[in-house]
Design a protein around this motif. Structure first.
Motif, PDB file in Angstrom:
ATOM      1  N   MET A   1       0.918  -0.984  -0.411  1.00 36.28           N
ATOM      2  CA  MET A   1      -0.118   0.020   0.013  1.00 36.28           C
ATOM      3  C   MET A   1       0.743   1.128  -0.154  1.00 36.28           C
ATOM      4  SD  MET A   1      -2.550   1.536  -0.030  1.00 36.28           S
ATOM      5  CE  MET A   1      -2.986   2.571  -0.068  1.00 36.28           C
ATOM      6  N   LYS A   2       1.964   1.319   0.550  1.00 34.96           N
ATOM      7  CA  LYS A   2       2.646   2.533   1.055  1.00 34.96           C
ATOM      8  C   LYS A   2       3.137   2.265  -0.256  1.00 34.96           C
ATOM      9  CE  LYS A   2       4.823   4.803   4.233  1.00 34.96           C
ATOM     10  NZ  LYS A   2       4.244   5.658   5.088  1.00 34.96           N
ATOM     11  N   GLY A   3       3.645   1.737  -1.165  1.00 32.74           N
ATOM     12  CA  GLY A   3       4.302   2.025  -2.543  1.00 32.74           C
ATOM     13  C   GLY A   3       3.416   2.654  -3.470  1.00 32.74           C
ATOM     14  N   ARG A   4       2.059   1.802  -3.210  1.00 27.97           N
ATOM     15  CA  ARG A   4       1.013   2.733  -4.226  1.00 27.97           C
ATOM     16  C   ARG A   4       0.486   4.065  -3.675  1.00 27.97           C
ATOM     17  NH1 ARG A   4      -3.736  -1.638  -4.064  1.00 27.97           N
ATOM     18  NH2 ARG A   4      -4.598   0.342  -5.004  1.00 27.97           N
ATOM     19  N   LYS A  55      -6.176   7.060   5.399  1.00 28.70           N
ATOM     20  CA  LYS A  55      -5.613   6.068   6.012  1.00 28.70           C
ATOM     21  C   LYS A  55      -4.266   6.308   6.168  1.00 28.70           C
ATOM     22  CE  LYS A  55      -8.714   2.910   3.425  1.00 28.70           C
ATOM     23  NZ  LYS A  55      -8.756   2.677   2.073  1.00 28.70           N
ATOM     24  N   ASP A  56      -3.776   7.051   5.192  1.00 25.06           N
ATOM     25  CA  ASP A  56      -1.897   7.456   5.438  1.00 25.06           C
ATOM     26  C   ASP A  56      -2.076   9.284   5.188  1.00 25.06           C
ATOM     27  OD1 ASP A  56      -1.190   4.410   5.174  1.00 25.06           O
ATOM     28  OD2 ASP A  56      -1.961   4.205   3.345  1.00 25.06           O
ATOM     29  N   SER A  57      -0.618   9.587   4.862  1.00 18.83           N
ATOM     30  CA  SER A  57       0.492  10.534   5.776  1.00 18.83           C
ATOM     31  C   SER A  57       2.140   9.863   4.441  1.00 18.83           C
ATOM     32  CB  SER A  57       0.190  10.897   6.669  1.00 18.83           C
ATOM     33  OG  SER A  57       0.474  12.575   6.679  1.00 18.83           O
ATOM     34  N   ALA A 177      -8.970  13.722   1.297  1.00 13.18           N
ATOM     35  CA  ALA A 177      -7.685  13.741   0.746  1.00 13.18           C
ATOM     36  C   ALA A 177      -7.374  15.169   1.058  1.00 13.18           C
ATOM     37  CB  ALA A 177      -7.820  13.308  -0.831  1.00 13.18           C
ATOM     38  N   ARG A 178      -6.064  15.313   0.606  1.00 11.19           N
ATOM     39  CA  ARG A 178      -5.199  16.945   0.810  1.00 11.19           C
ATOM     40  C   ARG A 178      -3.801  16.556   0.034  1.00 11.19           C
ATOM     41  NH1 ARG A 178      -5.851  21.427   5.035  1.00 11.19           N
ATOM     42  NH2 ARG A 178      -3.588  22.647   3.980  1.00 11.19           N
TER      43      ARG A 178
END
Length: 189
Positions: A1-4, A55-57, A177-178
């Motif tokens: 997921m991090k790579g995507r 989910k991520d930053s 999303a930002r």
């Protein structure tokens, strides 16, 4: 997921050109005075990019070179960890993470949606980073920016580059999303 997610961030930036250091802070953003930049065909930017969703930053350094035929975007993680190179030409997106080279065919926005599971207006970003709306879509002007394609694009700080004005700090928001871009150096060719 991090790579995507890193690939998603990489495609957010769409710039390329000729190197010019900012001279001094500029006045506040005015869309009408920026419209001539829709015709800017070649540019380069160097800066920092952050992408946050529910989910991520992720924060990366970005180098983006744009010309009429191709966009080359390089993303580098904190402390030079992780490098992703993305090249976009009409109908093709190439992603190179140093270990794997993947080629996807189709419009960049569709490729991102289908292959990476993200809804990101990459085609419009190459205009937004210059401080202008995408001329191919309707928009609504807002104080300090505009609303286009369900994204609220705002220019938090402008900078004087040579005799013109270009964005220094940009944000784009849609739902949760930002995207935040800080441009440290512009080059217009």
């Amino acid at each position: 997921m991090k790579g995507r997610f890193i690939v998603y961030i990489a495609l957010v930036g769409w710039l390329g050109g000729c190197s010019v250091a900012p001279q001094k802070p500029a006045d506040e953003y005015r869309l009408a005075s920026m419209q001539y930049l829709q015709r800017q065909k070649n540019w380069v930017l160097e800066g920092r990019l952050a992408l946050v969703d529910e989910k991520d930053s992720v924060s990366v350094s970005i180098s983006w070179r744009h010309n009429e035929l191709q966009d080359d975007i390089e993303l580098v993680g904190p402390l030079a960890q992780g490098r992703v190179r993305i090249s976009v030409t009409p109908g093709q997106v190439t992603v190179d993470d140093g270990e794997n080279l993947k080629v996807f065919y189709g419009a960049v926005d569709e490729v991102l949606s289908q292959q990476l599971g993200v809804d990101l207006p990459v085609d419009s970003l190459k205009f937004w980073v210059l401080g202008v709306n995408d001329p191919r879509q309707a928009y609504i002007e807002q104080p300090g920016g505009f609303y286009q394609g369900n994204w609220l694009v705002r220019y938090k700080e402008m900078q004087t580059v040579n005799a013109g004005t270009l964005p220094k700090r940009i944000t784009a928001e849609k739902d949760k999303a930002r995207i935040k871009l800080i441009v440290d150096q512009w080059v217009l060719l």
